[in-house]
Design a protein around this motif. Structure first.
Motif, mmCIF file in Angstrom:
data_model
loop_
_atom_site.group_PDB
_atom_site.id
_atom_site.type_symbol
_atom_site.label_atom_id
_atom_site.label_comp_id
_atom_site.label_asym_id
_atom_site.label_seq_id
_atom_site.Cartn_x
_atom_site.Cartn_y
_atom_site.Cartn_z
ATOM 1 N N THR A 140 0.860 -1.184 0.000
ATOM 2 C CA THR A 140 0.000 0.000 0.000
ATOM 3 C C THR A 140 0.892 1.229 0.000
ATOM 4 N N ALA A 141 0.285 2.395 -0.240
ATOM 5 C CA ALA A 141 1.066 3.629 -0.224
ATOM 6 C C ALA A 141 1.679 3.822 1.154
ATOM 7 N N PRO A 142 2.951 4.247 1.223
ATOM 8 C CA PRO A 142 3.603 4.419 2.521
ATOM 9 C C PRO A 142 2.919 5.497 3.364
ATOM 10 N N VAL A 143 2.805 5.244 4.644
ATOM 11 C CA VAL A 143 2.182 6.171 5.580
ATOM 12 C C VAL A 143 3.249 6.705 6.519
ATOM 13 N N LYS A 170 6.272 1.659 9.437
ATOM 14 C CA LYS A 170 7.452 0.981 8.921
ATOM 15 C C LYS A 170 7.128 0.365 7.557
ATOM 16 N N ASP A 171 8.096 0.441 6.633
ATOM 17 C CA ASP A 171 7.892 -0.206 5.348
ATOM 18 C C ASP A 171 8.227 -1.688 5.454
ATOM 19 N N ARG A 172 8.184 -2.414 4.337
ATOM 20 C CA ARG A 172 8.352 -3.864 4.385
ATOM 21 C C ARG A 172 9.753 -4.280 4.801
ATOM 22 N N LYS A 173 10.713 -3.363 4.728
ATOM 23 C CA LYS A 173 12.074 -3.670 5.152
ATOM 24 C C LYS A 173 12.347 -3.246 6.595
ATOM 25 N N SER A 213 8.326 10.024 4.062
ATOM 26 C CA SER A 213 7.635 10.565 2.887
ATOM 27 C C SER A 213 7.577 9.448 1.853
ATOM 28 N N ASP A 214 7.160 9.777 0.637
ATOM 29 C CA ASP A 214 7.093 8.744 -0.405
ATOM 30 C C ASP A 214 8.433 8.061 -0.606
#
Length: 235
Positions: free
Chosen positions: A142-145, A149-152, A158-159
């Protein structure tokens, strides 16, 4: 002469073949002119952008400048300041393209961004390594919020801008003054030194090469840049 036949003969041939294969895998570079030593690196909060460029100095500079602009915008919003030289963390030095993280160390790990109080923490290196090995090209589901935390496992600011704690532990260290075009050769020299001196390393996760640039743009343009090159090594 004395000749050995049978099992000892086969064992010797296999062992010599393995040794030959191992030596063939070492980078064929002379590192005798480069003082290399082992140092301890301490973790520090960094903001970074993952980017990619063609393998030319001009293209790498353009990508780095674009990353710097994005990082500076977040630093301004969050009230952060840079407390060290820019860092280039190599992901892949390909035949045509260079993939890397452009990072800036900042003065504090806790700050407010978009009304959220955030803290930059370290991550489990195995999480990063697993994400890279599974599918490094996969997009976020999904779009980062901001603040998540991102998948890593990196903190989303930010984007494109992420935050984490930099590598902490032992590393091979070398200093260099000259053109940035020679940095890939310095990395090869550190690899060769590691492999011929029994140091283990992994160029995945937080084990990737780290370069620090200590010079002004005009000095780099004239080929008089000053750099520090680090290769994290395993315990």
């Amino acid at each position: 002469g004395l000749y050995i036949h049978g099992v000892p003969d086969s064992l010797l041939q296999t062992s010599l073949a393995n040794l030959s294969g191992m030596m063939a895998g070492f980078p064929n570079v002379d590192y005798s002119d480069l003082p290399i030593r082992v140092i301890d690196m301490t973790a520090k909060p960094i903001l970074f952008v993952s980017t990619k460029a063609q393998r030319t100095l001009e293209d790498v500079d353009t990508a780095s400048d674009a990353a710097m602009t994005q990082i500076q915008a977040i630093m301004s919003k969050a009230g952060l300041t840079a407390v060290g030289p820019p860092m280039t963390i190599t992901t892949n030095w390909g035949d045509d393209a260079y993939t890397f993280d452009y990072a800036i160390p900042v003065n504090k790990a806790t700050f407010t961004l978009d009304g959220k109080e955030l803290t930059i923490t370290g991550i489990d290196p195995d999480v990063v390594r697993s994400a890279v090995e599974d599918d490094d090209s996969a997009a976020e589901p999904t779009a980062p919020v901001v603040g998540e935390k991102d998948r890593k496992g990196y903190l989303v600011l930010s984007d494109n801008v992420r935050a984490t704690q930099s590598y902490a532990g032992k590393a091979l260290y070398a200093e260099y003054k000259g053109s940035p075009a020679a940095l890939p050769l310095l990395r090869l020299k550190e690899r060769a030194y590691a492999e011929t001196h029994g140091y283990k390393y992994s160029e995945a996760g937080q084990g990737r090469f780290i370069d620090e640039s200590l010079s002004l743009p005009e000095d780099i343009y004239l080929g008089n840049g000053e750099y520090r090159v680090y290769l994290p090594i395993l315990p």
